[in-house]
Scaffold this motif. Structure first.
Motif, short mmCIF file in Angstrom:
data_model
loop_
_atom_site.label_atom_id
_atom_site.label_comp_id
_atom_site.label_asym_id
_atom_site.label_seq_id
_atom_site.Cartn_x
_atom_site.Cartn_y
_atom_site.Cartn_z
N LEU B 242 39.82 54.19 37.23
CA LEU B 242 39.60 52.31 37.22
C LEU B 242 40.84 51.89 38.26
N ASP B 243 42.44 53.10 38.30
CA ASP B 243 43.55 52.81 39.29
C ASP B 243 42.32 52.89 40.66
N HIS B 244 42.34 53.17 40.99
CA HIS B 244 41.42 53.36 42.22
C HIS B 244 40.88 52.45 43.14
N VAL B 245 39.30 52.30 42.36
CA VAL B 245 38.35 51.22 42.56
C VAL B 245 39.41 49.82 42.42
N LEU B 246 40.22 49.51 41.54
CA LEU B 246 41.33 48.58 41.53
C LEU B 246 42.26 48.01 42.64
N ALA B 247 42.88 49.65 42.97
CA ALA B 247 43.26 49.67 44.04
C ALA B 247 42.69 49.04 45.06
N ILE B 250 41.69 45.30 45.96
CA ILE B 250 42.15 44.45 45.79
C ILE B 250 42.81 44.75 47.03
N ARG B 251 42.95 45.72 47.75
CA ARG B 251 43.62 46.08 49.49
C ARG B 251 42.63 45.07 49.82
N THR B 252 41.00 45.65 49.52
CA THR B 252 40.03 44.98 50.49
C THR B 252 39.95 43.35 50.25
N GLY B 253 40.43 43.02 49.46
CA GLY B 253 39.92 41.08 49.17
C GLY B 253 39.59 40.75 48.59
N GLN B 254 38.29 41.57 47.96
CA GLN B 254 37.53 41.45 47.43
C GLN B 254 37.76 40.39 46.45
N ASP B 255 36.78 39.03 45.96
CA ASP B 255 36.60 38.53 44.28
C ASP B 255 36.70 39.97 43.87
#
Lengths: 196, 391
Positions: B242-247, B250-255
């Motif tokens: 989850l932490d990986h996906v969440l990061a 956020i990094r790629t600026g997706q909604d």
């Protein structure tokens, strides 16, 4: 497939002799999938030859010299005391050792059942001259053997002349002249030194 | 090497046991002459009572007499005993066990203590144990354990027989080699002792190599488990994933929206029907959540009965409300496990990435958690959105 013990020996030889940095260079240049070989696994033959190619280029040494140095390292480096001892079990004197080469592949299989060494054959040409014929699979094995024979002569304190007499079809030939079997003191071999 | 040289035995002495002291006369005389009629004349001391193995002299063609050096070559660990039970000759390797005191001349039973067979206190009893395995020890230190076998020699005119005893270290070979600094020349060339030592060393080396490999593989396995992204019970993503996906989101600026879901009444399932029922319910819930989300969404189990769902490219509140309502409806349908009906519900809290100027993972998780607790406090079994502070 190449036995991991062979690849691992090559790796330890390069690392112990030329340092970890050189081994790192070789791993990169040979594009190895692993940073280290495992002694008890097997690998594609091609990996071994890529390591040899890379090491030759880095060290500006010929294949023959590199392999002979490997053979010497296997017997004389303190890290390989175990292997030296196994070879010394072959006999009391250097001549015994020469005569034991015929059974070296069988002895090796007793220890590691899937490690196949090339068959070797010793012929006594005259009183002190011998010819060793060994299979050229893997190619260059005879150069490693020359290094081993040279280092074992020092170990037994024997004075020998060795000559890699080249290839003959699928075989490689080494000529050995045993000048003096008790030339120097040699290194001690105590049967019970490692036992227990 | 102390093997006898042929020149020392130039004259083929007629008897095995002939020694410089001339004691051999007492042991045996003209072997050739006697060999033929031995079986008939054999004394009763167990030599030829027929129970033991074939003994010297019983063969159809008796061996011709051997020079003394022969046994030194064939069995360097041997002793020759005279009829009185004294050592008349010690093989070269045997003598190495007591380098300072000649064994010859000593009484065998004073040198050795037999542990099997036990009640051996005379030469006659020794002869009676011919052919069987003897377990013995040297009486003085180092009290090395040895195996031995005894064969009687031809008796003399008076019917008195000596014996040959050959020894081996047996399984205590490693101790023996170390205690007495023996060399390969101390063993007969046909003796497999050296091969055995070779094998012990070779196998030890090979075993060490295997052990090193096993240790490294075990290390790699632990590292792999630590790096795993899957929750083993439900097959959902775990907290690390989850932490990986969440990061990455956020990094790629997706909604995206982040829903925190906590089961209600799950503790009652565990307590009332056992952990097997609890596990079953968790697996059921996991399947259901995968059903109700899209393939690209992320469903992670981050604690005992806590889940986080990430809806990629979705921040429309009405759509999320629909998903939450469906999840709730399906979760509240009772599950039967081994006859037990398990009823649970869930509370949910969601926050949207669009609510932040610069979304941060920890902030979003905390806000979703706060919304979840708002749901809990207002009666459970419901969904709430995080309400951003005004301004």
């Amino acid at each position: 497939m190449m036995h991991g013990l062979i690849n691992r020996s090559l790796q330890c030889f390069l690392r112990d002799t030329y340092g970890a940095a050189l081994w790192g260079d070789v791993v990169a240049a040979a594009d190895l999938p692993v940073a280290e070989f495992e002694a008890m696994l097997t690998y594609e033959d091609a990996l071994t030859f890529r390591v040899l190619d890379a090491a030759e280029a880095r060290l500006a040494k010929s294949r023959a010299t590199l392999l002979e140095d490997l053979g010497t390292y296997l017997v004389s480096h303190p890290h390989n005391e175990g292997l030296r001892r196994l070879l010394r079990f072959a006999g009391v004197g250097y001549e015994d050792f020469l005569h034991s080469l015929d059974e070296l592949p069988d002895r090796t299989r007793l220890a590691v059942s899937d490690l196949d060494l090339p068959q070797m054959e010793l012929r006594q040409l005259s009183g002190n001259r011998y010819r060793i014929t060994c299979s050229a699979h893997p190619p260059g094995f005879a150069h490693v053997l020359v290094g081993i024979l040279r280092a074992m002569a020092d170990d037994y304190g024997a004075l020998v002349m060795l000559d890699h007499a080249g290839h003959h079809q699928q075989e490689e030939v080494i000529e050995v002249t045993l000048v003096e079997s008790a030339f120097a003191e040699g290194r001690a071999f105590d049967l019970g030194a490692r036992a227990g | 090497m102390s093997l006898s040289r042929p020149d020392r035995d130039a004259a083929l002495s007629p008897g095995l046991c002939q020694s410089a002291e001339g004691a051999a006369g007492a042991v045996r005389g003209r072997a050739d002459a006697e060999a033929a009629d031995l079986p008939r004349d054999a004394p009763s001391a167990g030599i030829a009572d027929g129970t033991g193995p074939v003994l010297i002299g019983q063969a159809a063609h008796p061996l011709p007499p051997m020079p003394q050096g022969a046994l030194d070559i064939l069995a360097p660990m041997h002793l020759v005993l005279d009829a009185t039970g004294h050592v008349s000759h010690a093989g070269p390797t045997m003598q190495k066990l007591r380098p300072d005191v000649p064994m010859a001349g000593q009484r065998f039973l004073e040198l050795f203590e037999l542990s099997r067979p036990r009640a051996v206190d005379s030469m006659a009893a020794l002869l009676a144990s011919a052919g069987i395995k003897l377990h013995l020890r040297l009486r003085d230190a180092p009290r090395t354990a040895l195996k031995a076998v005894l064969a009687p020699l031809l008796p003399d005119e008076a019917g008195r027989a000596g014996a040959v005893v050959t020894f081996s270290f047996g399984i205590s070979i490693l101790d023996g080699i170390q205690t007495y600094t023996l060399h390969s020349g101390d063993f007969a060339p046909t003796d497999l002792t050296i091969e055995m030592l070779y094998l012990i060393e070779a196998k030890t080396l090979a075993m060490e190599a295997s052990r090193t490999l096993n240790l490294r593989l075990q290390g790699a396995k632990i590292a792999a488990e630590e790096q795993a992204f899957t929750d083993t019970l439900t097959g959902l993503k775990n907290r690390r994933a989850l932490d990986h996906v969440l990061a990455r989101l956020i990094r790629t600026g997706q909604d995206f929206s982040l829903m925190h879901l906590d089961l209600d009444w799950f503790k009652q399932v565990n307590d009332g029907h056992g952990h097997a029922a609890g596990d079953y319910v968790l697996q059921h819930v996991a399947r259901l959540m995968l059903d109700e989300t899209r393939a690209g969404d992320t469903v992670a189990r981050i604690g005992g009965d806590e889940f986080v769902l990430l809806f990629h490219n979705l921040t429309k509140r009405s759509r999320i409300e629909e998903i939450a309502a469906r999840l709730l409806a399906r979760l509240e349908q009772p599950v039967t496990f081994e006859g037990a009906v398990c009823r649970i519900s869930c509370s949910m809290g969601t926050t949207l990435s669009s609510a932040y100027d610069a979304p941060r993972a920890d902030q979003m998780l905390a806000d979703a958690d706060a919304a979840l607790y708002a749901s809990k406090h207002s009666g459970r079994g419901r969904h709430s959105f995080h309400v951003p502070p005004p301004g």
